[in-house]
Design an enzyme around this catalytic site. Structure first.
Site, PDB file in Angstrom:
ATOM      1  N   LYS A 111       0.785  -1.008  -0.241  1.00 40.84           N
ATOM      2  CA  LYS A 111      -0.025  -0.016   0.009  1.00 40.84           C
ATOM      3  C   LYS A 111       0.858   1.431   0.094  1.00 40.84           C
ATOM      4  CE  LYS A 111      -4.301  -1.836  -0.102  1.00 40.84           C
ATOM      5  NZ  LYS A 111      -5.240  -1.595  -0.998  1.00 40.84           N
TER       6      LYS A 111
HETATM    7  C1  LIG Z   1      -3.605  -6.592   3.583  1.00 39.77           C
HETATM    8  C2  LIG Z   1      -4.108  -6.345   2.057  1.00 39.77           C
HETATM    9  N1  LIG Z   1      -4.813  -5.429   1.784  1.00 39.77           N
HETATM   10  C3  LIG Z   1      -5.170  -5.045   0.575  1.00 39.77           C
HETATM   11  C4  LIG Z   1      -4.954  -5.931  -0.476  1.00 39.77           C
HETATM   12  C5  LIG Z   1      -5.556  -6.050  -1.665  1.00 39.77           C
HETATM   13  O1  LIG Z   1      -4.957  -4.998  -2.583  1.00 39.77           O
HETATM   14  P1  LIG Z   1      -5.595  -3.923  -3.440  1.00 39.77           P
HETATM   15  O2  LIG Z   1      -6.340  -3.117  -2.366  1.00 39.77           O
HETATM   16  O3  LIG Z   1      -4.654  -3.263  -4.203  1.00 39.77           O
HETATM   17  O4  LIG Z   1      -6.705  -4.661  -3.994  1.00 39.77           O
HETATM   18  C6  LIG Z   1      -4.164  -7.183  -0.034  1.00 39.77           C
HETATM   19  C7  LIG Z   1      -4.023  -8.172  -1.223  1.00 39.77           C
HETATM   20  O5  LIG Z   1      -3.785  -9.147  -1.080  1.00 39.77           O
HETATM   21  C8  LIG Z   1      -4.067  -7.502   1.341  1.00 39.77           C
HETATM   22  O6  LIG Z   1      -3.630  -8.480   1.618  1.00 39.77           O
END
Ligand SMILES: Cc1ncc(COP(=O)(O)O)c(C=O)c1O
Length: 470
Positions: A54
């Protein structure tokens, strides 16, 4: 960002220059154990400064908001988040001189609140038990603060710069790191920023690359209603702006159980500590790699570290209480096995069924309490919202007989205490001293209701068995 003072030295100009360019590492030991003959590699997003993928969208969204003038120097960022996006935003905000206010519910653990505060962010905690339109709800508070503080709200679910971050960085990195030989990319999807952005780039370079989403079994992306499931950060109950199904070649549903057990398996076997959503993606990737040709290059996206899940996925009692692990052979499951097989495994009422229907179901089956479950059938999707109990119903009906035609959800009491199918019978005995019945969980899902009578019958059966054997 180049600085002539740093010329020739390996010193990053700021922590922001450390975002991205995460390593790819082969899952060599897992490949040996599983008989995988192609290349199976993991994109280790834990090496980003905030420990997750992120950081990439956080930086991109803030740079874009600066460029558009939405975020002014010294301004404030407000976002309802408790997780990795908050950490990413806080890091970028610290470096570029913004204030951060994160709004979250009181369901969020203290560790997560403290982590965001450690980066200098303000955290506003709202009660989880209010309707979304209540002024105290976390949505309302985030909206009010954004207005009052004249703040910028990144809104990762709607922000086009979220997938763009991955299109600009994750995709090109994977192409370069595999010398253009990547054949499969597997990731979990939450906001869909990671999978969509990465897929846009990779498909542009080679439309034959297979893009595969790993999805919690009940999530909308794989056709579910969105709940319930326990793996965090992935799956949704709505379709975010970055959901682009045309880019996906396959969506593999994975259960909570498989996600968590795979997270533990990968962590123990490879020495790479991954969380539940990493386990979900790894479980799908292992399936894909097992079927792939020898010249395939299968890449699994690991978004964050198992360190954030020490009290859940890596906690023995949490895992056992949800019925993911067994602590003994003769455990709660054995009590259920000896029970009268004519009783359906899980009897339940829907919240909108009437009290009369609940009473009839109890009478017909000779049970004294029932869980109240939404989202059924299919049974595997049962979401428990409360319980009804013979004694309590008798009291309310006695006070007001017209309650018979009322929906069960209006009179139900709180949920039954839960016990894992693999927990010790002693634990059930202890809990039944105060609770009328227990809800038995297996693989995180409700399996059956356990009563004092069930335990007594089990002990009787054991005693009879022992007597018969002399
Ligand atoms: C903790 C976490 N947040 C978010 C995501 C998803 O990513 P995105 O929000 O980019 O789809 C993941 C993906 O595996 C994740 O494990």
């Amino acid at each position: 960002m180049t600085n002539p003072q740093l010329e020739g030295m390996e010193i990053a100009d700021s922590v922001l220059d450390l975002i991205g360019n995460t390593p790819l590492v082969r899952m060599k030991r897992i490949s040996e154990v599983e008989g995988i003959t192609c290349v199976l590699a993991l994109k280790a997003e834990t090496t980003n400064p905030g420990g997750s993928s992120k950081d990439r969208p956080a930086l991109e969204m803030i740079l874009a908001a600066e460029a558009s003038g939405e975020l002014k120097p010294g301004g404030t960022i407000v976002e309802p988040t408790s997780g990795n996006t908050g950490v990413g935003l806080a890091i970028v905000a610290a470096q570029r001189g913004y204030k951060c206010v994160f709004v979250m519910t009181d369901k969020v653990g203290k560790e997560k609140v403290d982590l965001l505060k450690a980066y200098g962010a303000d955290v506003v905690v709202c009660p989880v038990a209010v309707e979304p339109d209540d002024p105290q709800s976390y949505y309302s508070v985030a909206a009010r603060l954004t207005k009052e503080l004249d703040a910028y709200r990144p809104n990762q679910y709607d922000n086009p710069n979220n997938p763009v971050a991955h299109e600009k960085t994750t995709g090109p990195e994977l192409w370069r790191q595999t010398a253009g030989r990547i054949t499969h990319f597997i990731a979990g999807a939450g906001t869909c920023g990671s999978i969509t952005g990465t897929a846009r780039y990779l498909k542009e370079m080679n439309p034959d690359i297979k893009i595969i989403a790993a999805d919690p079994e009940a999530s909308v992306f794989s056709g579910g209603s969105g709940r319930p499931y326990l793996v965090e950060g992935v799956g949704e109950d709505f379709f975010p702006a970055a959901w682009e199904p045309d880019l996906l070649d396959d969506i593999i549903p994975i259960s909570d159980e498989e996600s968590f057990l795979t997270a533990r398996y990968v962590s123990e076997t490879e020495g790479i500590l991954i969380g539940g959503s990493g386990g979900l993606a790894a479980a799908a990737a292992i399936k894909v790699a097992k079927e792939a040709d020898d010249d395939a290059v299968v890449v699994v996206f690991n978004p964050d570290s198992g360190r954030g899940y020490l009290s859940t996925v890596f906690n023995e009692s949490w895992m056992t209480n949800f019925g993911f692990l067994k602590e003994c052979d003769q455990c709660v499951g054995a009590v259920l096995d000896t029970r009268n097989a004519s009783i359906e495994n899980l009897l339940y009422v829907n919240p909108h069924q009437t009290v009369a229907e609940a009473v009839e179901l109890m009478r017909a089956n000779g049970v004294s309490q029932l869980p109240v479950c939404k989202n059924t059938p299919p049974f595997a999707n049962a979401e428990v919202s409360g319980a009804v109990d013979e004694l309590e119903l008798m009291e309310v009906i006695h006070r007001d007989p017209s309650v018979m035609s009322t929906a069960v959800e209006k009179v139900m009491s709180s949920k039954l205490p839960t016990i894992g199918v693999g927990q010790k019978v002693e634990m059930a005995v202890e809990m039944l001293e105060t609770a009328p019945a227990l809800l038995v969980l297996s693989g995180g899902r409700p399996l059956s209701v356990l009563t004092r009578t069930d335990v007594l019958s089990y002990f009787t059966a054991i005693a009879e068995d022992a007597a018969a054997r002399g």
